[in-house]
Design a protein around this motif. Structure first.
Motif, PDB file in Angstrom:
ATOM      1  N   ILE A 153      64.595  32.156  22.215  1.00 30.82           N
ATOM      2  CA  ILE A 153      63.653  33.177  21.777  1.00 30.82           C
ATOM      3  C   ILE A 153      62.811  32.712  20.586  1.00 30.82           C
ATOM      4  O   ILE A 153      61.813  33.359  20.256  1.00 30.82           O
ATOM      5  CB  ILE A 153      64.370  34.496  21.426  1.00 30.82           C
ATOM      6  CG1 ILE A 153      65.331  34.311  20.243  1.00 30.82           C
ATOM      7  CG2 ILE A 153      65.077  35.054  22.653  1.00 30.82           C
ATOM      8  CD1 ILE A 153      65.968  35.616  19.788  1.00 30.82           C
ATOM      9  N   ALA A 154      63.198  31.601  19.952  1.00 32.26           N
ATOM     10  CA  ALA A 154      62.472  31.139  18.765  1.00 32.26           C
ATOM     11  C   ALA A 154      61.002  30.886  19.112  1.00 32.26           C
ATOM     12  O   ALA A 154      60.685  30.167  20.057  1.00 32.26           O
ATOM     13  CB  ALA A 154      63.106  29.876  18.215  1.00 32.26           C
ATOM     14  N   GLY A 155      60.119  31.495  18.358  1.00 26.92           N
ATOM     15  CA  GLY A 155      58.693  31.310  18.575  1.00 26.92           C
ATOM     16  C   GLY A 155      58.078  32.256  19.571  1.00 26.92           C
ATOM     17  O   GLY A 155      56.846  32.277  19.719  1.00 26.92           O
ATOM     18  N   ALA A 156      58.896  33.058  20.273  1.00 24.32           N
ATOM     19  CA  ALA A 156      58.341  33.958  21.294  1.00 24.32           C
ATOM     20  C   ALA A 156      57.408  34.997  20.687  1.00 24.32           C
ATOM     21  O   ALA A 156      56.448  35.438  21.333  1.00 24.32           O
ATOM     22  CB  ALA A 156      59.474  34.646  22.054  1.00 24.32           C
ATOM     23  N   PHE A 160      52.336  37.284  20.563  1.00 25.30           N
ATOM     24  CA  PHE A 160      51.881  38.666  20.414  1.00 25.30           C
ATOM     25  C   PHE A 160      51.408  38.872  18.974  1.00 25.30           C
ATOM     26  O   PHE A 160      52.216  39.086  18.065  1.00 25.30           O
ATOM     27  CB  PHE A 160      53.015  39.639  20.760  1.00 25.30           C
ATOM     28  CG  PHE A 160      53.492  39.549  22.179  1.00 25.30           C
ATOM     29  CD1 PHE A 160      52.942  40.337  23.174  1.00 25.30           C
ATOM     30  CD2 PHE A 160      54.491  38.637  22.528  1.00 25.30           C
ATOM     31  CE1 PHE A 160      53.382  40.241  24.498  1.00 25.30           C
ATOM     32  CE2 PHE A 160      54.933  38.538  23.844  1.00 25.30           C
ATOM     33  CZ  PHE A 160      54.367  39.339  24.833  1.00 25.30           C
ATOM     34  N   ASP A 161      50.100  38.810  18.786  1.00 21.42           N
ATOM     35  CA  ASP A 161      49.530  38.890  17.443  1.00 21.42           C
ATOM     36  C   ASP A 161      49.911  40.177  16.720  1.00 21.42           C
ATOM     37  O   ASP A 161      50.047  40.185  15.491  1.00 21.42           O
ATOM     38  CB  ASP A 161      48.006  38.785  17.508  1.00 21.42           C
ATOM     39  CG  ASP A 161      47.530  37.412  17.958  1.00 21.42           C
ATOM     40  OD1 ASP A 161      48.320  36.451  17.835  1.00 21.42           O
ATOM     41  OD2 ASP A 161      46.382  37.293  18.440  1.00 21.42           O
ATOM     42  N   PRO A 242      57.216  41.791  26.224  1.00 18.49           N
ATOM     43  CA  PRO A 242      57.495  41.252  24.896  1.00 18.49           C
ATOM     44  C   PRO A 242      58.978  41.248  24.524  1.00 18.49           C
ATOM     45  O   PRO A 242      59.320  41.104  23.345  1.00 18.49           O
ATOM     46  CB  PRO A 242      56.725  42.222  23.989  1.00 18.49           C
ATOM     47  CG  PRO A 242      56.871  43.539  24.697  1.00 18.49           C
ATOM     48  CD  PRO A 242      56.834  43.216  26.185  1.00 18.49           C
ATOM     49  N   TYR A 243      59.867  41.376  25.493  1.00 19.79           N
ATOM     50  CA  TYR A 243      61.300  41.512  25.188  1.00 19.79           C
ATOM     51  C   TYR A 243      61.809  40.349  24.343  1.00 19.79           C
ATOM     52  O   TYR A 243      62.429  40.544  23.292  1.00 19.79           O
ATOM     53  CB  TYR A 243      62.078  41.616  26.500  1.00 19.79           C
ATOM     54  CG  TYR A 243      63.567  41.848  26.347  1.00 19.79           C
ATOM     55  CD1 TYR A 243      64.054  43.060  25.891  1.00 19.79           C
ATOM     56  CD2 TYR A 243      64.487  40.852  26.668  1.00 19.79           C
ATOM     57  CE1 TYR A 243      65.418  43.281  25.762  1.00 19.79           C
ATOM     58  CE2 TYR A 243      65.843  41.057  26.550  1.00 19.79           C
ATOM     59  CZ  TYR A 243      66.310  42.276  26.099  1.00 19.79           C
ATOM     60  OH  TYR A 243      67.657  42.476  25.965  1.00 19.79           O
ATOM     61  N   PHE A 244      61.551  39.111  24.791  1.00 19.26           N
ATOM     62  CA  PHE A 244      61.991  37.958  24.008  1.00 19.26           C
ATOM     63  C   PHE A 244      61.315  37.951  22.642  1.00 19.26           C
ATOM     64  O   PHE A 244      61.935  37.600  21.629  1.00 19.26           O
ATOM     65  CB  PHE A 244      61.668  36.656  24.743  1.00 19.26           C
ATOM     66  CG  PHE A 244      62.582  36.327  25.896  1.00 19.26           C
ATOM     67  CD1 PHE A 244      63.512  37.229  26.366  1.00 19.26           C
ATOM     68  CD2 PHE A 244      62.500  35.091  26.519  1.00 19.26           C
ATOM     69  CE1 PHE A 244      64.345  36.929  27.430  1.00 19.26           C
ATOM     70  CE2 PHE A 244      63.337  34.765  27.582  1.00 19.26           C
ATOM     71  CZ  PHE A 244      64.254  35.692  28.042  1.00 19.26           C
ATOM     72  N   LEU A 247      63.014  40.332  20.225  1.00 12.89           N
ATOM     73  CA  LEU A 247      64.269  39.787  19.712  1.00 12.89           C
ATOM     74  C   LEU A 247      64.011  38.678  18.703  1.00 12.89           C
ATOM     75  O   LEU A 247      64.750  38.520  17.735  1.00 12.89           O
ATOM     76  CB  LEU A 247      65.128  39.281  20.866  1.00 12.89           C
ATOM     77  CG  LEU A 247      65.655  40.353  21.827  1.00 12.89           C
ATOM     78  CD1 LEU A 247      66.470  39.704  22.947  1.00 12.89           C
ATOM     79  CD2 LEU A 247      66.491  41.400  21.110  1.00 12.89           C
ATOM     80  N   ASP A 248      62.963  37.903  18.928  1.00 11.14           N
ATOM     81  CA  ASP A 248      62.597  36.840  17.988  1.00 11.14           C
ATOM     82  C   ASP A 248      62.124  37.429  16.663  1.00 11.14           C
ATOM     83  O   ASP A 248      62.546  36.993  15.581  1.00 11.14           O
ATOM     84  CB  ASP A 248      61.505  35.972  18.606  1.00 11.14           C
ATOM     85  CG  ASP A 248      61.005  34.878  17.677  1.00 11.14           C
ATOM     86  OD1 ASP A 248      61.804  34.359  16.864  1.00 11.14           O
ATOM     87  OD2 ASP A 248      59.815  34.516  17.773  1.00 11.14           O
ATOM     88  N   ALA A 249      61.255  38.427  16.710  1.00 14.77           N
ATOM     89  CA  ALA A 249      60.663  38.988  15.501  1.00 14.77           C
ATOM     90  C   ALA A 249      61.604  39.907  14.740  1.00 14.77           C
ATOM     91  O   ALA A 249      61.400  40.162  13.548  1.00 14.77           O
ATOM     92  CB  ALA A 249      59.390  39.763  15.866  1.00 14.77           C
TER      93      ALA A 249
END
Length: 337
Positions: A153-156, A160-161, A242-244, A247-249
């Motif tokens: 998930i890193a960077g996902a 999405f700005d 935007p699920y991943f 979780l990343d953010a």
């Protein structure tokens, strides 16, 4: 058994399911975990059955009963089998049993979830601990296999700005819905929205909300109304999922207790996780066992209406990786036999 294959070439892994994300991701997540351990090529097959035969017992289904739109998971015209077959769900069962009994050159057949079939019909069954399944060829894991790892998930979130401008703490809110065991009526959804919004605003943060196909429309409306004044984004199902990215953010994750998949995926991020209560429709010993295991291992806690998460958050749950290592160990022994 065919041992002529070049052991230096990538493993051929076939993933078989009905194509629904929550089902397919169990088999695909396990295949990807194997791929991280050993070079592999993965192909994904979606299986469905003609409406007339869909509810027939798996034991009597034949390949010709498949929906014409299904992928051709079974090889034809002398084509080779994959090395490893990983399948999930009721729709896959008749084909998994056929693959396991195909004779020389057949694949090593892995079924995830409790197949509700003789476990010795498969080479390996990867089942959740809370199902209580046992057997010589059964691996029990906490939760279900899935695709979430911190590295994946890193960077996902960068795709999405809108997420970059959200105030912290950013709280991913994963909402399930109506099932055989749980429900999410509008009044309960409104209470959840109120409590979540109050906690997030007190912390000066924002929400990132994703809903399930099982979320009733009236519950979705109540959630949107109740969180309308809270900073954040409630995904409307349009565009890329935007699920991943959520979780990343996320700095924290709230997840409804009705989904074993989402709960274990959240715990696999290594981020603080709180479990949102749902309305029980019937006794739910399996979900109770899963919830208690996550709490006992310090991977989650019940939502208490605050964003004070001191003392929770743990090493990411890595049960899919553990299952993949054991799968390869057993595959190597099976192939050498």
């Amino acid at each position: 058994m065919d041992l002529t294959r070049d052991s230096a070439s990538p493993l051929r892994i076939r993933v078989v399911s009905d194509g629904r994300a929550g089902i397919q991701n169990q088999a695909l997540g396990l295949a990807e975990a194997v791929q991280r351990l050993r070079p592999s090529d993965i192909d994904v097959c979606r299986i469905g059955w003609r409406p007339l035969f869909d509810r027939w017992p798996s034991v009597v289904k034949q390949p010709w009963m498949r929906d014409p739109a299904s992928d051709a998971a079974l090889p034809s015209d002398g084509a080779p089998w994959p090395d490893i077959w990983i399948a999930t769900g009721r729709a896959s069962l008749p084909l998994s049993v056929r693959a396991a009994s195909a004779g020389p050159g057949r694949p090593f057949v892995v079924q995830t979830q409790d197949p509700r079939w003789r476990t010795d019909a498969f080479d390996l069954v990867v089942a959740p601990e809370h199902d209580g399944l046992s057997g010589a060829n059964v691996i029990s894991i906490l939760g279900s296999p899935h695709r979430i790892t911190p590295a994946r998930i890193a960077g996902a979130a960068s795709a999405f700005d809108v997420l970059s401008g959200l105030p912290r703490p950013r709280v991913a809110v994963l909402i399930g819905g109506r099932s055989a065991s749980h429900d999410l009526p509008a009044d309960h959804a409104a209470r959840l929205a109120h409590d979540i919004g109050k906690a997030v605003q007190a912390a000066g943060g924002s929400v990132m909300v994703t809903l399930s196909r099982r979320t009733p429309p009236e519950a979705e409306a109540a959630l949107r109304d109740g969180l309308a004044d809270v900073a954040g984004w409630i995904w409307d199902g349009r565009g890329d999922n935007p699920y991943f990215a959520f979780l990343d953010a996320a700095d924290q994750v709230l997840v409804t207790e009705d989904s074993a998949n989402m709960a274990t995926e959240a715990a696999s991020t290594g981020k603080p996780v709180q479990l949102l209560p749902m309305v029980a429709r019937k006794a739910q010993p399996k979900f109770d066992r899963l919830r208690q295991a996550l709490i006992a291992r310090g991977l989650a806690r019940p939502f208490d209406g605050t964003m004070d998460v001191m003392g929770i958050g743990a090493q990411p749950l890595a049960e899919t990786e553990r299952a993949a290592r054991e799968l390869l160990n057993r595959y190597d022994r099976w192939r050498a036999a």
